[in-house]
Enzyme design. Sequence first.
Site, PDB file in Angstrom:
ATOM      1  N   LEU A  70      -5.094   4.680 -10.238  1.00  0.00           N
ATOM      2  CA  LEU A  70      -5.866   3.820  -9.661  1.00  0.00           C
ATOM      3  C   LEU A  70      -7.466   3.887 -10.877  1.00  0.00           C
ATOM      4  O   LEU A  70      -8.126   4.972 -10.748  1.00  0.00           O
ATOM      5  CB  LEU A  70      -6.861   3.838  -8.730  1.00  0.00           C
ATOM      6  CG  LEU A  70      -7.101   3.165  -8.256  1.00  0.00           C
ATOM      7  CD1 LEU A  70      -6.641   1.680  -7.615  1.00  0.00           C
ATOM      8  CD2 LEU A  70      -7.799   3.471  -6.386  1.00  0.00           C
TER       9      LEU A  70
ATOM     10  N   LYS B 185      -4.638  -1.446  -5.873  1.00  0.00           N
ATOM     11  CA  LYS B 185      -5.433  -1.009  -3.954  1.00  0.00           C
ATOM     12  C   LYS B 185      -4.246  -1.610  -3.330  1.00  0.00           C
ATOM     13  O   LYS B 185      -5.506  -2.146  -2.597  1.00  0.00           O
ATOM     14  CB  LYS B 185      -6.581  -0.777  -4.956  1.00  0.00           C
ATOM     15  CG  LYS B 185      -6.630   1.069  -2.864  1.00  0.00           C
ATOM     16  CD  LYS B 185      -7.631   1.143  -3.158  1.00  0.00           C
ATOM     17  CE  LYS B 185      -8.497   2.856  -2.315  1.00  0.00           C
ATOM     18  NZ  LYS B 185      -7.980   3.548  -2.930  1.00  0.00           N
TER      19      LYS B 185
ATOM     20  N   TYR C 132      -6.319  -2.432   0.116  1.00  0.00           N
ATOM     21  CA  TYR C 132      -6.939  -1.789   0.670  1.00  0.00           C
ATOM     22  C   TYR C 132      -8.598  -1.379  -0.087  1.00  0.00           C
ATOM     23  O   TYR C 132      -7.908  -1.446  -0.950  1.00  0.00           O
ATOM     24  CB  TYR C 132      -6.769  -1.206   1.558  1.00  0.00           C
ATOM     25  CG  TYR C 132      -6.354   0.524   0.816  1.00  0.00           C
ATOM     26  CD1 TYR C 132      -6.788   1.354   1.377  1.00  0.00           C
ATOM     27  CD2 TYR C 132      -5.566   0.139   0.050  1.00  0.00           C
ATOM     28  CE1 TYR C 132      -6.407   2.770   0.792  1.00  0.00           C
ATOM     29  CE2 TYR C 132      -4.196   1.842  -0.057  1.00  0.00           C
ATOM     30  CZ  TYR C 132      -6.095   2.870  -0.069  1.00  0.00           C
ATOM     31  OH  TYR C 132      -5.637   3.692  -0.580  1.00  0.00           O
TER      32      TYR C 132
ATOM     33  N   GLU D 202      -1.687  10.815 -11.080  1.00  0.00           N
ATOM     34  CA  GLU D 202      -3.280  11.713 -10.707  1.00  0.00           C
ATOM     35  C   GLU D 202      -3.275  11.897  -8.643  1.00  0.00           C
ATOM     36  O   GLU D 202      -2.034  12.823  -9.364  1.00  0.00           O
ATOM     37  CB  GLU D 202      -4.442  10.139  -9.762  1.00  0.00           C
ATOM     38  CG  GLU D 202      -2.871   9.208  -9.285  1.00  0.00           C
ATOM     39  CD  GLU D 202      -3.965   7.518  -9.781  1.00  0.00           C
ATOM     40  OE1 GLU D 202      -4.612   7.399  -9.905  1.00  0.00           O
ATOM     41  OE2 GLU D 202      -2.385   6.613  -9.046  1.00  0.00           O
TER      42      GLU D 202
ATOM     43  N   ARG E  90       9.774 -14.401   8.317  1.00  0.00           N
ATOM     44  CA  ARG E  90       9.859 -13.142   6.859  1.00  0.00           C
ATOM     45  C   ARG E  90      10.234 -14.617   6.057  1.00  0.00           C
ATOM     46  O   ARG E  90      11.573 -14.420   5.992  1.00  0.00           O
ATOM     47  CB  ARG E  90      10.352 -12.586   8.006  1.00  0.00           C
ATOM     48  CG  ARG E  90      10.828 -11.048   6.775  1.00  0.00           C
ATOM     49  CD  ARG E  90      11.501 -10.054   7.282  1.00  0.00           C
ATOM     50  NE  ARG E  90      11.875  -9.223   6.215  1.00  0.00           N
ATOM     51  CZ  ARG E  90      12.881  -8.515   4.996  1.00  0.00           C
ATOM     52  NH1 ARG E  90      13.438  -9.398   5.279  1.00  0.00           N
ATOM     53  NH2 ARG E  90      12.538  -8.112   4.322  1.00  0.00           N
TER      54      ARG E  90
ATOM     55  N   ARG F 226     -13.856  -4.198  -6.913  1.00  0.00           N
ATOM     56  CA  ARG F 226     -11.597  -3.735  -7.045  1.00  0.00           C
ATOM     57  C   ARG F 226     -11.543  -4.157  -5.773  1.00  0.00           C
ATOM     58  O   ARG F 226      -9.705  -4.803  -6.797  1.00  0.00           O
ATOM     59  CB  ARG F 226     -12.047  -1.923  -7.366  1.00  0.00           C
ATOM     60  CG  ARG F 226     -10.879  -1.813  -7.521  1.00  0.00           C
ATOM     61  CD  ARG F 226     -10.400  -0.005  -7.464  1.00  0.00           C
ATOM     62  NE  ARG F 226     -10.660   0.585  -6.401  1.00  0.00           N
ATOM     63  CZ  ARG F 226     -10.735   1.397  -5.682  1.00  0.00           C
ATOM     64  NH1 ARG F 226     -10.535   2.275  -7.121  1.00  0.00           N
ATOM     65  NH2 ARG F 226     -11.202   1.941  -4.761  1.00  0.00           N
TER      66      ARG F 226
END
Length: 287
Positions: A207, A151, A33, A183, A101, A52
Amino acid sequence: MTRTVYVNGEYLPENEAKISIFDRGFLMADGVYEVTSVLDGKLIDFAGHAKRLERSLNELDMASPISMDDLLEVHRELVRVNEINEGMVYLQVTRGAPDDRDFAFPDPEVTPSSIVLFTQNKPGLADAPAAKKGFKVISIEDIRWGRRDIKTVQLLYPSMGKMMAKKAGVDDAWMVEDGKVTEGTSNNAYIVKDGTIITRHLGNEILAGITRNAVLRFAKEAQMKVEERSFTIAEAQDADEAFVTSASTFVMPVVEIDGAQIGTGAPGPVAGRLREIYLEESRKAGI
């Protein structure tokens, strides 16, 4: 007003938007995302977020369902139809929805990636009252997976960290691994000592923040000294200032860590100046 969202090529009212129960983002957190801020109706650092996003997709061998040029137009259209002056655009790409799945990745020729975008209206985003008083944070152990540079939508532990902070009556948590700060739960962390801005070097452990990159560039252009290295909570508590950066908070001062006051206990001049520069320059460059 009903919010318009974007799902796999269609603009839809949010109450009509649907994804399959077999979507791997839902079942496996197999997705990435980005969040792009909007100021004055313009996208802030879209190119950085798009770059990114491409990197995250490549690292996970996930196909992009849209070109970056078309993605920009989708962002702009959502900002327009939802009348966003200050806010954010959330983007999520997953490996798609196979027929059932399975741990194994589906064939991308058979199962295309899925894409979802929506806006969040945040009036007063640039003038957040918290910037005038600063954040208080606690430290928690960093037990996330080893590829934090991608991310992904694997945000359970950061969410738990936010709740730990809320339970402690503070604003956020800084994560610590092997005695060093990695972070914040949704931001990059910094301290300032004797005029030097110190923040952890890039690697798989954190990140590569788009706001981080811009802020460090602006700091160097303003002749501020920057040192990219890890630091401890004790070192942070002894710092003159501390702050965090993210697409949603820009530059946010931190005034307390684990109950210890940082500097004067009020937002410091370095963080304040960087916030001013970032907002000014970002507004000029918005698209």
